[in-house]
Design a protein around this motif. Sequence first.
Motif, short mmCIF file in Angstrom:
data_model
loop_
_atom_site.label_atom_id
_atom_site.label_comp_id
_atom_site.label_asym_id
_atom_site.label_seq_id
_atom_site.Cartn_x
_atom_site.Cartn_y
_atom_site.Cartn_z
N HIS A 43 0.87 -1.17 0.00
CA HIS A 43 0.00 0.00 0.00
C HIS A 43 0.91 1.22 0.00
CE1 HIS A 43 -3.58 2.32 0.52
NE2 HIS A 43 -3.25 2.77 1.72
N PRO B 31 -8.38 -11.77 -2.52
CA PRO B 31 -8.09 -10.51 -1.83
C PRO B 31 -8.32 -10.63 -0.32
CG PRO B 31 -10.26 -10.41 -2.84
CD PRO B 31 -9.68 -11.74 -3.25
N GLU C 259 -9.52 -9.47 3.35
CA GLU C 259 -10.60 -8.68 3.93
C GLU C 259 -10.15 -8.22 5.31
OE1 GLU C 259 -14.43 -10.60 3.86
OE2 GLU C 259 -13.92 -11.72 2.05
N GLU D 122 -10.77 -4.99 8.59
CA GLU D 122 -11.60 -3.93 9.17
C GLU D 122 -10.70 -2.96 9.90
OE1 GLU D 122 -14.54 -5.58 11.70
OE2 GLU D 122 -15.59 -6.64 10.09
N THR E 264 -12.10 3.35 5.76
CA THR E 264 -12.12 2.50 4.56
C THR E 264 -10.88 2.74 3.73
OG1 THR E 264 -14.54 2.49 4.51
CG2 THR E 264 -13.40 1.96 2.46
N ILE E 265 -10.22 1.67 3.33
CA ILE E 265 -9.03 1.75 2.47
C ILE E 265 -9.18 0.66 1.42
CG2 ILE E 265 -6.52 1.64 2.34
CD1 ILE E 265 -6.44 2.22 5.34
N ARG E 266 -8.93 0.98 0.18
CA ARG E 266 -8.98 0.00 -0.91
C ARG E 266 -7.61 -0.12 -1.56
NH1 ARG E 266 -14.01 2.41 -1.10
NH2 ARG E 266 -15.78 0.94 -1.06
N GLY E 267 -7.15 -1.34 -1.67
CA GLY E 267 -5.90 -1.61 -2.35
C GLY E 267 -6.12 -2.62 -3.46
N GLU E 268 -5.05 -2.92 -4.18
CA GLU E 268 -5.16 -3.85 -5.31
C GLU E 268 -5.52 -5.26 -4.85
OE1 GLU E 268 -2.35 -5.63 -8.92
OE2 GLU E 268 -1.64 -3.95 -7.70
N PHE F 37 -6.46 -6.02 -1.43
CA PHE F 37 -7.11 -6.01 -0.11
C PHE F 37 -8.14 -4.90 -0.04
CE2 PHE F 37 -3.86 -2.81 0.34
CZ PHE F 37 -4.43 -1.86 1.16
N GLN F 38 -8.99 -4.98 0.97
CA GLN F 38 -9.92 -3.90 1.28
C GLN F 38 -10.12 -3.83 2.79
OE1 GLN F 38 -13.69 -3.99 -0.68
NE2 GLN F 38 -14.48 -2.21 0.40
N LYS G 1 -12.59 -2.35 5.52
CA LYS G 1 -13.91 -1.75 5.70
C LYS G 1 -13.96 -1.00 7.03
CE LYS G 1 -16.55 -5.10 3.00
NZ LYS G 1 -17.66 -6.08 3.02
#
Length: 291
Positions: free
Chosen positions: A32, A76, A78, A80, A84-88, A90-91, A93
């Motif tokens: 990231h 990917p 998951e 928490e 909120t962060i979004r990566g290639e 992973f995410q 929430k």
Amino acid sequence: MGIWTTQALRARGIGRRKQARMVANGELHRVHRGIYVDGKATADSFARALTHSLADVALAGHSATQKHLGQKLTFPLELEGPRTIRGEKFQVKHTRRQTTQVVDGVRVVEPLWAARQSKYERGWLLERYYQGHRGIDKLRRDVERMRRVPRQLREFLTRCSIGADSVAEKILAEELRRVGFQVQHNVLFAGYRYDLWLKKLGILIEVDGYEVHSDAKSFVKDRWKSNDGAGLGCVVLRFSAECVRFHLKQVVAKVKEIALWIRQGRPRRDEVGVKGNPVFNWHEGVRGVFI
């Protein structure tokens, strides 16, 4: 596997251009913004980097299930966290509240929290994680630590085979619940643990696998276990695991028959020649054997 931040790399004299070259050559892998790992880029190395480098971030959902059950993490990921962060691969929430623990160096939300958020696989996670009689105690401690367990999750727990030791036991418990019985697992009575307990009816059920119950010591223990259960005023029923797997309908019918007899006040049924259907008339494994 090493976890690196941009600042740590610069402190070692590795500037922006060299970082880019190392990433291009596969010496570093970008997780990231400002977070890198060296070595092999696996889901586990990414999980370690994210949970170590981002404040209050933990594996959740399917990733938490994999980690708690000792399975290989997959992309990917998951997670928490507080934002909120979004990566290639992973995410993260956003979540307001989470209870976490560290598993193999990775921060993970506790199983109850993971089950709360991941409805699809909550049964798989809870029944595997809280398996056996120690699982019942572990669940009790986790519920106390979580404090506020949502109503839907509490109701779901009553339908789970928490504490089950075997697949056959779980199969029988699920079928008994389906036809209306309330079932508890691994209940302790007079020093013995019984597989299933129908509390309102006072019925103790044992599901015996041949591998565990075939030696001489188990032979003796099982008989005294049944005797002591009867001495407590309970009805003790014993079924083989094979009966549950191949004759589940008959097993459940026998439990229903005994339950009806108890509800009727346990009338005496000691007439000689009472009509029945002995097991050697229908069971494939013992057909033709007269007892």
